[in-house]
Scaffold this active site. Sequence first.
Site, PDB file in Angstrom:
ATOM      1  N   MET A 157      34.612 -18.752 -38.197  1.00  0.00           N
ATOM      2  CA  MET A 157      35.244 -17.536 -37.674  1.00  0.00           C
ATOM      3  C   MET A 157      34.184 -16.449 -37.462  1.00  0.00           C
ATOM      4  O   MET A 157      34.508 -15.259 -37.374  1.00  0.00           O
ATOM      5  CB  MET A 157      36.339 -17.046 -38.614  1.00  0.00           C
ATOM      6  CG  MET A 157      37.488 -18.047 -38.701  1.00  0.00           C
ATOM      7  SD  MET A 157      39.055 -17.296 -39.100  1.00  0.00           S
ATOM      8  CE  MET A 157      38.683 -16.533 -40.649  1.00  0.00           C
ATOM      9  N   GLY A 158      32.920 -16.840 -37.399  1.00  0.00           N
ATOM     10  CA  GLY A 158      31.858 -15.877 -37.123  1.00  0.00           C
ATOM     11  C   GLY A 158      31.521 -15.019 -38.323  1.00  0.00           C
ATOM     12  O   GLY A 158      31.837 -15.367 -39.467  1.00  0.00           O
ATOM     13  N   ALA A 159      30.868 -13.862 -38.069  1.00  0.00           N
ATOM     14  CA  ALA A 159      30.269 -13.049 -39.128  1.00  0.00           C
ATOM     15  C   ALA A 159      29.424 -13.991 -39.989  1.00  0.00           C
ATOM     16  O   ALA A 159      29.599 -14.105 -41.206  1.00  0.00           O
ATOM     17  CB  ALA A 159      31.332 -12.316 -39.950  1.00  0.00           C
ATOM     18  N   LEU A 160      28.522 -14.657 -39.309  1.00  0.00           N
ATOM     19  CA  LEU A 160      27.802 -15.781 -39.917  1.00  0.00           C
ATOM     20  C   LEU A 160      26.857 -15.324 -41.030  1.00  0.00           C
ATOM     21  O   LEU A 160      26.244 -14.261 -40.948  1.00  0.00           O
ATOM     22  CB  LEU A 160      27.015 -16.521 -38.828  1.00  0.00           C
ATOM     23  CG  LEU A 160      27.884 -17.086 -37.702  1.00  0.00           C
ATOM     24  CD1 LEU A 160      27.009 -17.741 -36.634  1.00  0.00           C
ATOM     25  CD2 LEU A 160      28.918 -18.077 -38.219  1.00  0.00           C
ATOM     26  N   ALA A 205      24.339 -17.163 -44.559  1.00  0.00           N
ATOM     27  CA  ALA A 205      23.519 -18.343 -44.863  1.00  0.00           C
ATOM     28  C   ALA A 205      24.363 -19.585 -45.184  1.00  0.00           C
ATOM     29  O   ALA A 205      23.911 -20.716 -44.970  1.00  0.00           O
ATOM     30  CB  ALA A 205      22.583 -18.023 -46.026  1.00  0.00           C
ATOM     31  N   HIS A 236      27.193 -20.519 -43.645  1.00  0.00           N
ATOM     32  CA  HIS A 236      27.459 -21.138 -42.337  1.00  0.00           C
ATOM     33  C   HIS A 236      26.206 -21.844 -41.816  1.00  0.00           C
ATOM     34  O   HIS A 236      26.277 -22.962 -41.305  1.00  0.00           O
ATOM     35  CB  HIS A 236      27.847 -20.072 -41.307  1.00  0.00           C
ATOM     36  CG  HIS A 236      29.135 -19.360 -41.586  1.00  0.00           C
ATOM     37  ND1 HIS A 236      29.192 -18.003 -41.816  1.00  0.00           N
ATOM     38  CD2 HIS A 236      30.420 -19.794 -41.625  1.00  0.00           C
ATOM     39  CE1 HIS A 236      30.442 -17.634 -41.995  1.00  0.00           C
ATOM     40  NE2 HIS A 236      31.218 -18.702 -41.892  1.00  0.00           N
ATOM     41  N   ASP A 282      35.974 -23.641 -49.371  1.00  0.00           N
ATOM     42  CA  ASP A 282      37.403 -23.613 -49.022  1.00  0.00           C
ATOM     43  C   ASP A 282      38.004 -24.965 -49.396  1.00  0.00           C
ATOM     44  O   ASP A 282      38.340 -25.780 -48.535  1.00  0.00           O
ATOM     45  CB  ASP A 282      37.553 -23.300 -47.532  1.00  0.00           C
ATOM     46  CG  ASP A 282      37.053 -21.904 -47.215  1.00  0.00           C
ATOM     47  OD1 ASP A 282      37.792 -20.954 -47.439  1.00  0.00           O
ATOM     48  OD2 ASP A 282      35.887 -21.770 -46.793  1.00  0.00           O
ATOM     49  N   SER A 332      32.161 -14.129 -45.269  1.00  0.00           N
ATOM     50  CA  SER A 332      32.096 -13.088 -44.238  1.00  0.00           C
ATOM     51  C   SER A 332      32.708 -11.788 -44.747  1.00  0.00           C
ATOM     52  O   SER A 332      32.357 -10.708 -44.278  1.00  0.00           O
ATOM     53  CB  SER A 332      32.842 -13.544 -42.991  1.00  0.00           C
ATOM     54  OG  SER A 332      32.302 -14.762 -42.542  1.00  0.00           O
ATOM     55  N   ARG A 333      33.638 -11.903 -45.698  1.00  0.00           N
ATOM     56  CA  ARG A 333      34.314 -10.711 -46.218  1.00  0.00           C
ATOM     57  C   ARG A 333      33.441  -9.906 -47.175  1.00  0.00           C
ATOM     58  O   ARG A 333      33.775  -8.769 -47.490  1.00  0.00           O
ATOM     59  CB  ARG A 333      35.604 -11.099 -46.934  1.00  0.00           C
ATOM     60  CG  ARG A 333      36.695 -11.592 -46.004  1.00  0.00           C
ATOM     61  CD  ARG A 333      38.003 -11.721 -46.759  1.00  0.00           C
ATOM     62  NE  ARG A 333      39.115 -11.951 -45.859  1.00  0.00           N
ATOM     63  CZ  ARG A 333      39.506 -13.149 -45.434  1.00  0.00           C
ATOM     64  NH1 ARG A 333      38.874 -14.225 -45.852  1.00  0.00           N
ATOM     65  NH2 ARG A 333      40.528 -13.272 -44.610  1.00  0.00           N
TER      66      ARG A 333
HETATM   67  P1  AMP Z   1      34.785 -19.350 -42.059  1.00  0.00           P
HETATM   68  O1  AMP Z   1      33.951 -18.708 -41.004  1.00  0.00           O
HETATM   69  O2  AMP Z   1      34.970 -18.506 -43.268  1.00  0.00           O
HETATM   70  O3  AMP Z   1      36.056 -19.931 -41.509  1.00  0.00           O
HETATM   71  O4  AMP Z   1      33.928 -20.588 -42.574  1.00  0.00           O
HETATM   72  C1  AMP Z   1      33.464 -21.593 -41.709  1.00  0.00           C
HETATM   73  C2  AMP Z   1      32.965 -22.759 -42.531  1.00  0.00           C
HETATM   74  O5  AMP Z   1      31.893 -22.324 -43.368  1.00  0.00           O
HETATM   75  C3  AMP Z   1      34.052 -23.319 -43.456  1.00  0.00           C
HETATM   76  O6  AMP Z   1      33.984 -24.743 -43.456  1.00  0.00           O
HETATM   77  C4  AMP Z   1      33.691 -22.727 -44.796  1.00  0.00           C
HETATM   78  O7  AMP Z   1      34.127 -23.491 -45.887  1.00  0.00           O
HETATM   79  C5  AMP Z   1      32.165 -22.702 -44.708  1.00  0.00           C
HETATM   80  N1  AMP Z   1      31.632 -21.719 -45.650  1.00  0.00           N
HETATM   81  C6  AMP Z   1      32.103 -20.460 -45.864  1.00  0.00           C
HETATM   82  N2  AMP Z   1      31.413 -19.872 -46.854  1.00  0.00           N
HETATM   83  C7  AMP Z   1      30.490 -20.766 -47.286  1.00  0.00           C
HETATM   84  C8  AMP Z   1      29.483 -20.746 -48.292  1.00  0.00           C
HETATM   85  N3  AMP Z   1      29.300 -19.686 -49.073  1.00  0.00           N
HETATM   86  N4  AMP Z   1      28.709 -21.847 -48.444  1.00  0.00           N
HETATM   87  C9  AMP Z   1      28.891 -22.938 -47.657  1.00  0.00           C
HETATM   88  N5  AMP Z   1      29.840 -23.022 -46.686  1.00  0.00           N
HETATM   89  C10 AMP Z   1      30.625 -21.950 -46.505  1.00  0.00           C
END
Ligand code: AMP
Length: 282
Positions: free
Chosen positions: A30-33, A35, A37, A152, A188-189
């Site tokens: 969902m972006g706001a990438l 480390a 991601h 997640d 991202s939050r």
């Molecule tokens: P999101 O953008 O939050 O939907 O996350 C996209 C993907 O990145 C999902 O598969 C998340 O589980 C993964 N992700 C989010 N945070 C982390 C993290 N801290 N370490 C590794 N993977 C993550």
Amino acid sequence: MFICKNPDHLHYRLQLLRDTGASLGFVPTMGALHAGHLSLIARCREECTASIVSVFVNPRQFNNANDLKNYPRPVVRDIELVTQSQTDVLFIPEVEAMYPPVDSYQLDFDPGPLDAVMEGVFRPGHFQGVADVVYRLLRMVAPDRLYLGQKDFQQVAIIRKLIRDTGLNVQVVVCPTLREPHGLAMSSRNVLLSAAARERAGLIYAQLLLGKEKFDAGIDISNIRESMIAAFRGAGFEPEYAEVINGDTLQAAEGSEHYVVACCAVSVEGVRLIDNMVWKET
Ligand code: AMP
């Protein structure tokens, strides 16, 4: 890198890659990438000949209008980061392109008991929205491998079921959680937290570690859960749940299971943070 904004353009680009015999790896975000991601993207690049990243803030998985409104969207920086990661294709659609009025991706999926616990209880409809978008993305991209984060945990379980139930042919690769220096799981939050709270929120990880020590020492699960909740409250956080579950079924664990995972959701300064830790896997 190719940037595609609509599914037809994406389809054309991916077909060219497939024609070269490339294996396709896909990282939906969902972006706001951050480390975390980027670690998924790096793993994807190592294991596949072509990598596809999507950036799409999926409105259907937000059950709170404010949360959707406040979700960070640093699009220019995201494009820069994905470009630097040497991804082959970035898919960055608008909401209308993902959910057109005439829709060929109707999904009939019931996550069942996997959705009746934890996030499913506190965010009703969330996983239906996740399943909806992931199903669309998987149909559009048709990757060989899908890269997901362990962070997640419940989402991974539900996406695995979605893939089984719909007969999609894709291998799921689960990647470890990356953390900030004080232990907070990257998210991202996290940018919505004050610097002090971001540091103090390391308590969530510390409690998961402490809980594991107690679990290994044979202390009763309900005692461990209660002291985790008390520690969060004591720090001025608002815990939603601290569950210890069977990692396969996501139902409450007794402790004798082969696969035990602790999961929690805690609000800090009104920002909802989730984390988990495998306590036993034999
Ligand atoms: P999101 O953008 O939050 O939907 O996350 C996209 C993907 O990145 C999902 O598969 C998340 O589980 C993964 N992700 C989010 N945070 C982390 C993290 N801290 N370490 C590794 N993977 C993550």
